[in-house]
Motif scaffolding. Structure first.
Motif, mmCIF file in Angstrom:
data_model
loop_
_atom_site.group_PDB
_atom_site.id
_atom_site.type_symbol
_atom_site.label_atom_id
_atom_site.label_comp_id
_atom_site.label_asym_id
_atom_site.label_seq_id
_atom_site.Cartn_x
_atom_site.Cartn_y
_atom_site.Cartn_z
ATOM 1 N N ARG A 131 6.786 2.737 -2.366
ATOM 2 C CA ARG A 131 7.514 1.962 -1.378
ATOM 3 C C ARG A 131 7.310 0.490 -1.694
ATOM 4 O O ARG A 131 6.294 0.087 -2.281
ATOM 5 C CB ARG A 131 7.016 2.260 0.033
ATOM 6 N N LYS A 191 12.081 4.552 0.194
ATOM 7 C CA LYS A 191 11.490 5.552 -0.697
ATOM 8 C C LYS A 191 11.947 5.195 -2.107
ATOM 9 O O LYS A 191 13.151 5.112 -2.376
ATOM 10 C CB LYS A 191 11.957 6.954 -0.308
ATOM 11 N N ARG A 249 3.278 5.804 -1.999
ATOM 12 C CA ARG A 249 3.381 6.252 -0.614
ATOM 13 C C ARG A 249 2.231 7.201 -0.298
ATOM 14 O O ARG A 249 1.762 7.938 -1.160
ATOM 15 C CB ARG A 249 4.710 6.991 -0.402
#
Length: 350
Positions: free
Chosen positions: A61, A180, A206
């Protein structure tokens, strides 16, 4: 799993030339997106862009030390998602930002492709995406053709469509958390974090099952190799046995539970207490939380399988690979030879 099934999903594509700023190489912009009229070329481009990502289970991210909104690539992608008409303008901004960070003498110039996908499937969810791809290396190709009833051979240089140098796919998911993001860097493994991931994209992993599994696997390996032998009488055979038990746990289970893992793999109360203490130390050292429970990522286990390889190296003569039953290997000392030995028991040989 990442997938783009239709060339029509490749909605817009523009190409810029980004050189090395420290070498005073140029930054050249296209004035408008490329007109994709040839279906064959569109299919080749789609394969070139997407294929390296298809089995990528590791996601990142966008981040920034002060404020996420100060991350340039994050902002430019967000503007494209909010207003597709700004695509060309934001692609120029992305190229300028990359040029600003292309200062290391080993960084090669190349073509920068900015793509907008109207539909891209990631982990079963269909969303739009922005792709950022860079080609740095060119290959030489032989061209064989018929001329005047004779075959001729010539050569040309171009891009190998089966080898994407650098790439990034930004999915329009969880915008407030930094989207994402999937990243590929097949060229510069050593400088990868500094140039492509950290300086240009500014991304971090992430906290998903892949990341949690990878972290726990690495922590378990370091605990068995570095911590246990300093506190208990643990020889290389015992270490190999614990590595095998750890590998079996991660391969056979769908969900990690720290109490269950400690009981099944370590067993001894003092070793379990040491493991939990080491986990706390590892969290502080890495400034990252290691949850007690999480879903195990099979992709992460497969990638990290080498961590659990149990190899005993004996001088420069032998390597013993321990895959299973620890009781089938016996260690001793030969007084006559004044040397250590291993005795192996087996039923058959291949």
């Amino acid at each position: 799993m990442i997938h783009v099934s239709d060339i029509h999903d490749l909605e817009k594509l523009t190409i810029h030339k980004v050189g090395n700023a420290s070498k005073e190489e140029s930054l050249v912009f296209s004035q408008s997106p490329l007109a994709l009229e040839d279906e064959t070329i569109s299919n080749l481009l789609l394969s070139y862009f997407i294929q390296p990502f298809t089995n990528n289970a590791e996601f990142f991210r966008f981040t920034h030390e002060a404020d996420l909104n100060l991350n340039e690539v994050y902002q430019y992608c967000r503007r494209i998602f909010e207003d597709r008409e700004t695509f060309q303008e934001q692609s120029v901004n992305i190229a300028k930002h990359l040029y600003k960070h292309s200062t290391h003498p080993k960084i090669k110039g190349g073509e920068l492709y900015i793509v907008h996908f109207s539909k891209c499937q990631v982990d079963g969810e269909e969303v739009e995406a922005v792709g950022i791809f860079k080609s740095e290396n060119r290959d030489t190709y032989l061209k064989v053709y018929l001329q005047d009833e004779n075959y001729q051979v010539n050569h040309d240089d171009g891009i190998n469509i089966s080898k994407l140098d650098k790439g990034c796919l930004v999915f329009n998911i969880e915008a407030e958390e930094g989207f994402k993001v999937s990243v590929v860097d097949s060229i510069s493994k050593q400088n990868e974090a500094v140039y492509w991931k950290d300086a240009f994209l500014q991304v971090q992993r992430r906290a998903d099952s892949y990341h949690q599994t990878e972290n726990m696997v690495n922590m378990c390996k370091q605990f068995i190799h570095n911590k246990l032998p300093t506190e208990f009488e643990l020889n290389r055979m015992d270490q190999a046995d614990l590595l095998n038990k750890s590998a079996a746990y991660f391969k056979e289970k769908d969900h990690f539970q720290i109490e269950e893992f400690a009981e099944e793999v370590l067993g001894h109360p003092e070793a379990i207490e040491s493991f939990k203490s080491y986990r706390d130390h590892f969290e502080r050292e890495n400034q990252e939380a290691f949850p007690d429970n999480f879903d195990i990522s099979n992709a992460a286990v497969k990638k990290q399988s080498k961590v659990f390889k149990s190899v005993i190296k004996l001088d420069k003569n032998f390597h013993i690979y321990i895959h299973g039953n620890r009781e089938m290997v016996e260690r001793g000392f030969d007084d006559q030879m004044n040397m250590h030995y291993y005795k192996l028991f087996f039923d058959s040989e291949a």
